[in-house]
Design an enzyme around this catalytic site. Structure first.
Site, short mmCIF file in Angstrom:
data_model
loop_
_atom_site.label_atom_id
_atom_site.label_comp_id
_atom_site.label_asym_id
_atom_site.label_seq_id
_atom_site.Cartn_x
_atom_site.Cartn_y
_atom_site.Cartn_z
N ASP A 7 0.88 -1.17 0.00
CA ASP A 7 0.00 0.00 0.00
C ASP A 7 0.92 1.22 0.00
O ASP A 7 1.43 1.61 1.04
CB ASP A 7 -0.90 -0.01 1.23
CG ASP A 7 -1.78 1.23 1.29
OD1 ASP A 7 -2.33 1.64 0.26
OD2 ASP A 7 -1.90 1.81 2.40
N GLU A 67 -1.34 -1.61 -4.81
CA GLU A 67 -2.58 -0.85 -5.02
C GLU A 67 -2.34 0.22 -6.07
O GLU A 67 -1.33 0.92 -6.04
CB GLU A 67 -3.03 -0.21 -3.71
CG GLU A 67 -4.35 0.52 -3.84
CD GLU A 67 -4.84 1.10 -2.53
OE1 GLU A 67 -5.45 2.18 -2.57
OE2 GLU A 67 -4.60 0.49 -1.47
N ASP A 139 -2.16 1.08 7.48
CA ASP A 139 -1.34 0.89 6.28
C ASP A 139 -1.02 -0.59 6.06
O ASP A 139 -1.07 -1.08 4.93
CB ASP A 139 -0.04 1.70 6.38
CG ASP A 139 -0.30 3.19 6.38
OD1 ASP A 139 -1.06 3.66 5.51
OD2 ASP A 139 0.25 3.89 7.25
#
Length: 177
Positions: A7, A67, A139
């Site tokens: 991420d 992502e 996160d």
């Protein structure tokens, strides 16, 4: 298979490592790669590159999932996030890992069942799916969700490709329909 989810972020890049055999998933590790927000952009990108490379060296994933960046109302923020994402991808590609990408909508849909799920819902579903005793940081949870999303999408692709998948089943936008 060992899967590394990423991420990306300029201050904190989340990572999550899971093991999956297609039917079951197991937690391996998670955390964040931190870049000092006081540093100039090139030094922050270097911290992300080196931090992700260290995670790869430590945990030995066989593939990585990142992502995708969404375009928000602030183009400058989107561009900066894209650079953080690029630094992470460079570390993954330098380690000869195959890299897959999913949007936040796809990740939330795969993990929480709803593409607009709140971060807290994603954290809770990650905790439940991986049978964790506590919730990972936001996160790290997003990174673990990214890895879980790939596991779910890979299982759907295998099911659709199987000769016994049944008449009329096909993939549409990465989902079995």
């Amino acid at each position: 298979m060992r899967i590394l989810g990423i991420d990306p972020g300029l201050r904190a890049t989340g990572y999550g490592v899971i093991e999956s055999d297609g039917a079951r998933m197991a937690y391996v590790a998670s955390g964040t790669v931190r870049a000092d927000s006081k540093d100039e952009l090139p030094l922050r990108l270097k911290a992300i590159l080196e931090g992700v490379a260290e995670v790869v060296a430590t945990h030995g994933p066989q593939l990585a999932v990142v992502e995708k960046v969404f375009v928000n109302s602030n183009p400058q923020s989107t561009l900066l996030l894209g650079q953080a994402r690029g630094a992470a991808i460079c570390a993954l590609v330098a380690a000869d890992l195959p890299v897959f990408e999913y949007t936040a909508l796809q990740i939330k849909q795969a993990v929480a069942g709803h593409g607009k799920a709140h971060k807290s819902a994603v954290q809770e579903m990650v905790r439940r799916l991986l049978r964790l005793s506590g919730s990972p940081s936001p996160d790290a949870a997003d990174a673990l969700a990214t890895a879980i999303c790939h596991t779910n999408h890979a299982a759907s692709r295998r099911a659709a490709a199987a000769p016994s998948a049944g008449a009329g089943l096909r993939l549409k936008h990465g989902r079995l329909v």
